[in-house]
Motif scaffolding. Structure first.
Motif, PDB file in Angstrom:
ATOM      1  N   ASN A  40      26.677 -75.394  30.356  1.00 49.58           N
ATOM      2  CA  ASN A  40      25.596 -76.121  31.029  1.00 49.58           C
ATOM      3  C   ASN A  40      24.769 -76.922  30.029  1.00 49.58           C
ATOM      4  OD1 ASN A  40      25.588 -75.786  33.932  1.00 49.58           O
ATOM      5  ND2 ASN A  40      25.211 -73.612  33.591  1.00 49.58           N
ATOM      6  N   HIS A  45      25.062 -75.808  39.002  1.00 49.58           N
ATOM      7  CA  HIS A  45      23.834 -75.027  39.051  1.00 49.58           C
ATOM      8  C   HIS A  45      22.636 -75.923  39.354  1.00 49.58           C
ATOM      9  CE1 HIS A  45      25.471 -71.372  36.557  1.00 49.58           C
ATOM     10  NE2 HIS A  45      26.224 -71.681  37.584  1.00 49.58           N
ATOM     11  N   ASP A  80      24.651 -71.879  42.359  1.00 50.44           N
ATOM     12  CA  ASP A  80      24.043 -70.612  41.977  1.00 50.44           C
ATOM     13  C   ASP A  80      22.975 -70.163  42.967  1.00 50.44           C
ATOM     14  OD1 ASP A  80      22.448 -72.753  41.224  1.00 50.44           O
ATOM     15  OD2 ASP A  80      21.636 -71.744  39.450  1.00 50.44           O
TER      16      ASP A  80
END
Length: 233
Positions: free
Chosen positions: A89, A127, A150
């Motif tokens: 990420n 996410h 998420d």
């Protein structure tokens, strides 16, 4: 999940059978699928492993847990899933820090949907931290809702994200048009009972009942999306 458009847009008012448009993000609206692969190649390179190009099609479009887990198993890298997810990420966010390239036709389509008050949701396996950064480029005011990978118990290829988005917009799944670029996303949308427009980015997606395959978003407009959805009896 976030909502940025008033609830008054929860239903169309023109009598059309189309109640909502639900869009994937990476590879569909923004040209970032390559960014994810580059991030994976970089991180695993630093861990001493080389990724096989054939794995790219396998990991594209899925949740971080699936793609990262697959690469750990294939390489034998000595790293945990949680730690690797953070690294991927961070590396991806660094690549999108300056600008996010939109896919051809994305700006025009989003503008047309907004202009016609079509309830629109962004539904991604990425996410929340990544979605929020990219939505700044897409225009958060254009989406009534965004769903992150998420934030749901089961993300794509399970139907949960699309079922949640449709329900939050007050729409019946069969009267929602979904635009996706990967087989994983298509599977999620079809499992939810939505009509699907596939715009393949990596790998081949074949046409099928309830599914139309197009070359790019340049081939998609509101009239086309309305033609895919038939009224409930």
């Amino acid at each position: 999940m976030t909502s940025t458009v008033p609830q008054s847009l929860a239903r169309t008012t023109d009598g059309s059978a189309l109640q909502a448009v639900l869009l994937d993000m990476d590879g569909t609206l923004v040209d970032t699928e390559g960014f994810w692969w580059d991030a994976e190649v970089d991180v695993f390179g630093e861990l001493g492993h080389r990724l096989d190009d054939s794995w790219r099609e396998i990991v594209v479009g899925g949740p971080m847990s699936r793609s990262a887990g697959y690469l750990i198993r294939e390489t034998g890298a000595d790293i945990g899933l949680a730690e690797l997810s953070v690294l991927l990420n961070e590396r991806f966010e660094a690549r999108i820090a300056d600008t996010v390239p939109l896919m051809p036709g994305a700006e025009r389509l989003l503008a047309e949907l907004a202009r016609n008050n079509i309830p629109t949701a962004l539904v991604s396996a990425s996410h929340r931290r990544v979605i929020d950064k990219i939505m700044a480029s897409l225009g958060p005011e254009r989406f009534a809702l965004s769903v992150a990978g998420d934030e749901v118990p089961r993300t794509k290829p399970h139907p949960d994200p699309y079922l949640h988005a449709a329900g939050a917009l007050g729409a019946h799944p069969s009267r929602c048009a979904v635009i996706e670029d990967t087989a994983t996303g298509v599977a999620a949308a079809e499992a939810a009972g939505c009509r699907v427009v596939a715009v393949p980015s990596v790998g081949v997606i074949e046409a099928a009942p309830g599914r139309v395959v197009v070359r790019s978003l340049e081939d998609v407009d509101l009239s086309f999306l309305r033609s895919l959805v038939t009224p409930l009896n």
